[in-house]
Motif scaffolding. Structure first.
Motif, PDB file in Angstrom:
ATOM      1  N   ALA A  19       0.823  -1.213   0.000  1.00 29.36           N
ATOM      2  CA  ALA A  19       0.000   0.000   0.000  1.00 29.36           C
ATOM      3  C   ALA A  19       0.854   1.257   0.000  1.00 29.36           C
ATOM      4  CB  ALA A  19      -0.929  -0.003   1.211  1.00 29.36           C
ATOM      5  N   ARG A  20       1.903   1.264   0.779  1.00 27.41           N
ATOM      6  CA  ARG A  20       2.790   2.440   0.789  1.00 27.41           C
ATOM      7  C   ARG A  20       3.463   2.623  -0.570  1.00 27.41           C
ATOM      8  NH1 ARG A  20       6.096   2.039   6.434  1.00 27.41           N
ATOM      9  NH2 ARG A  20       6.763   0.125   5.410  1.00 27.41           N
ATOM     10  N   SER A  21       3.842   1.530  -1.191  1.00 28.72           N
ATOM     11  CA  SER A  21       4.464   1.622  -2.519  1.00 28.72           C
ATOM     12  C   SER A  21       3.491   2.185  -3.540  1.00 28.72           C
ATOM     13  CB  SER A  21       4.954   0.239  -2.969  1.00 28.72           C
ATOM     14  OG  SER A  21       5.980  -0.241  -2.124  1.00 28.72           O
ATOM     15  N   VAL A  22       2.230   1.779  -3.434  1.00 31.30           N
ATOM     16  CA  VAL A  22       1.203   2.282  -4.349  1.00 31.30           C
ATOM     17  C   VAL A  22       1.027   3.780  -4.171  1.00 31.30           C
ATOM     18  CG1 VAL A  22      -1.272   2.233  -4.861  1.00 31.30           C
ATOM     19  CG2 VAL A  22      -0.023   0.083  -4.551  1.00 31.30           C
ATOM     20  N   LEU A  23       0.965   4.245  -2.949  1.00 31.48           N
ATOM     21  CA  LEU A  23       0.819   5.678  -2.691  1.00 31.48           C
ATOM     22  C   LEU A  23       2.038   6.456  -3.187  1.00 31.48           C
ATOM     23  CD1 LEU A  23      -0.673   5.567   0.917  1.00 31.48           C
ATOM     24  CD2 LEU A  23      -1.872   6.262  -1.165  1.00 31.48           C
ATOM     25  N   ALA A  24       3.218   5.928  -2.906  1.00 35.57           N
ATOM     26  CA  ALA A  24       4.450   6.611  -3.327  1.00 35.57           C
ATOM     27  C   ALA A  24       4.531   6.706  -4.843  1.00 35.57           C
ATOM     28  CB  ALA A  24       5.665   5.870  -2.770  1.00 35.57           C
ATOM     29  N   ALA A  25       4.051   5.687  -5.534  1.00 35.58           N
ATOM     30  CA  ALA A  25       4.082   5.687  -7.000  1.00 35.58           C
ATOM     31  C   ALA A  25       3.197   6.781  -7.580  1.00 35.58           C
ATOM     32  CB  ALA A  25       3.642   4.323  -7.538  1.00 35.58           C
ATOM     33  N   GLN A  26       2.248   7.274  -6.791  1.00 38.38           N
ATOM     34  CA  GLN A  26       1.366   8.364  -7.228  1.00 38.38           C
ATOM     35  C   GLN A  26       1.894   9.727  -6.775  1.00 38.38           C
ATOM     36  OE1 GLN A  26      -1.021   7.788  -9.327  1.00 38.38           O
ATOM     37  NE2 GLN A  26      -0.701   5.557  -9.196  1.00 38.38           N
ATOM     38  N   GLY A  27       3.115   9.756  -6.256  1.00 39.92           N
ATOM     39  CA  GLY A  27       3.725  11.017  -5.866  1.00 39.92           C
ATOM     40  C   GLY A  27       3.338  11.495  -4.479  1.00 39.92           C
ATOM     41  N   LEU A  28       2.718  10.625  -3.688  1.00 39.78           N
ATOM     42  CA  LEU A  28       2.303  10.996  -2.340  1.00 39.78           C
ATOM     43  C   LEU A  28       3.339  10.522  -1.321  1.00 39.78           C
ATOM     44  CD1 LEU A  28      -1.443   9.903  -2.630  1.00 39.78           C
ATOM     45  CD2 LEU A  28      -0.552  12.244  -2.755  1.00 39.78           C
ATOM     46  N   THR A  29       3.511  11.292  -0.278  1.00 38.41           N
ATOM     47  CA  THR A  29       4.369  10.859   0.820  1.00 38.41           C
ATOM     48  C   THR A  29       3.584   9.856   1.654  1.00 38.41           C
ATOM     49  OG1 THR A  29       5.507  12.991   0.876  1.00 38.41           O
ATOM     50  CG2 THR A  29       5.678  11.600   2.839  1.00 38.41           C
ATOM     51  N   ALA A  30       4.098   8.637   1.729  1.00 32.02           N
ATOM     52  CA  ALA A  30       3.341   7.552   2.338  1.00 32.02           C
ATOM     53  C   ALA A  30       3.883   7.182   3.714  1.00 32.02           C
ATOM     54  CB  ALA A  30       3.368   6.326   1.440  1.00 32.02           C
ATOM     55  N   ARG A  31       2.963   6.899   4.615  1.00 33.52           N
ATOM     56  CA  ARG A  31       3.335   6.363   5.926  1.00 33.52           C
ATOM     57  C   ARG A  31       2.231   5.420   6.389  1.00 33.52           C
ATOM     58  NH1 ARG A  31       0.690   8.240  10.407  1.00 33.52           N
ATOM     59  NH2 ARG A  31      -0.651  10.082  10.148  1.00 33.52           N
ATOM     60  N   ALA A  32       2.534   4.655   7.415  1.00 25.16           N
ATOM     61  CA  ALA A  32       1.545   3.748   7.990  1.00 25.16           C
ATOM     62  C   ALA A  32       1.495   3.942   9.490  1.00 25.16           C
ATOM     63  CB  ALA A  32       1.889   2.302   7.655  1.00 25.16           C
ATOM     64  N   ALA A  33       0.339   3.703  10.063  1.00 22.48           N
ATOM     65  CA  ALA A  33       0.157   3.784  11.512  1.00 22.48           C
ATOM     66  C   ALA A  33      -0.595   2.534  11.950  1.00 22.48           C
ATOM     67  CB  ALA A  33      -0.628   5.039  11.891  1.00 22.48           C
TER      68      ALA A  33
END
Length: 268
Positions: free
Chosen positions: A237-251
């Motif tokens: 999921a983080r990789s998917v978000l990052a691929a869209q140019g978003l800064t990704a994190r998880a909690a």
């Protein structure tokens, strides 16, 4: 069972495997408002597997009674953690916020987030959307007190175009159960809730990917998209978000047994 009281109802529910039999008995007795036949019917339906929330007509979510009806996904208590993450990221001094509840179901996430932000003195523009007409009708009832519109349609296609680039908080409680595991869900979910709200595709992230792909165009600078996932889906999921140019994190929350991934648009 006609004329039975609290102990009898508890015993019946316990035999049926209800873990919180005492709590459920209290709620069902209250819902029957002194009508023994009505109570018998409610208990029989509960024993047969009907979700308690459908029988009551509401679910408690973050201190609010949110209306639910048969055929609508029942928000889980673990999803309160998603709202926690959304609210924690809002500046305490913020005076306004645009919130979108996508895949809104009964509208519980948007309702609670907007209510709590409003209590802080923040002026909230709330919009919700779902592809399921039953969910749309239910959410409209719940969000009427906030004068929040609820649209029917497929993800971002349902939203009015003037929201593009303005969304500060995008809540998306997408389905994330892999298709092969849907049959393993508890009967209350598997047999009563809409499949589209449960089945997330082969790896559980099909709808999530579509949300991540569309989110950047709708988020305001610094805006965030928040989605609940399974713990084992975080890296993907983080990789998917990052691929869209978003800064990704998880909690993660051990208390709520919940995992949330967050994608933030560049504030510039």
């Amino acid at each position: 069972m006609s004329g039975s009281g609290f102990p009898e109802v508890v015993a019946t529910l316990r035999r049926a495997g209800c873990v919180f039999a005492e709590d459920e008995a209290t709620l069902l007795i209250e819902a029957a408002v002194g009508d023994p036949r009505r109570l018998d019917t409610l208990v029989a339906q509960r024993v047969s597997g009907t979700p308690l929330e459908y029988l009551l007509g509401w679910v408690e979510f973050r201190g609010l009674r949110v209306g639910v009806r048969p055929g609508v996904f029942v928000p889980r208590q673990r999803t309160t953690f998603l709202v926690d993450q959304a609210l924690d990221g809002v500046d305490p001094g913020a005076t306004r916020a645009c919130v979108v509840d996508l895949c809104c179901g009964c509208g519980a996430l948007g309702l609670s987030a907007a209510t709590e932000l409003g209590a802080r003195g923040c002026d909230v523009e709330l919009v919700a959307a779902d592809i399921d007409p039953v969910a749309v009708d239910c959410a409209r009832e719940n969000l009427t007190p906030l004068s929040a519109p609820v649209f029917g349609g497929d993800l971002f296609d349902a939203l009015p175009g003037d929201l593009r680039g303005r969304v500060d908080i995008l809540l998306a409680n997408t389905p994330y159960v892999p298709s092969a595991r849907v049959s393993q869900l508890p009967p209350e979910a598997r047999d009563y809730e809409p499949l589209a709200a449960l089945d997330g595709g082969v790896d559980g992230l099909d709808v999530f990917r579509r949300v991540a792909e569309g989110a950047p165009a709708w988020l305001a600078p610094g805006g965030r998209v928040l989605v609940e996932t399974g713990a084992g889906q975080v890296d993907t999921a983080r990789s998917v978000l990052a691929a869209q140019g978003l800064t990704a994190r998880a909690a993660e929350s051990a208390q709520h047994y919940a995992t949330v991934v967050v994608g933030t648009r560049d504030p510039r």
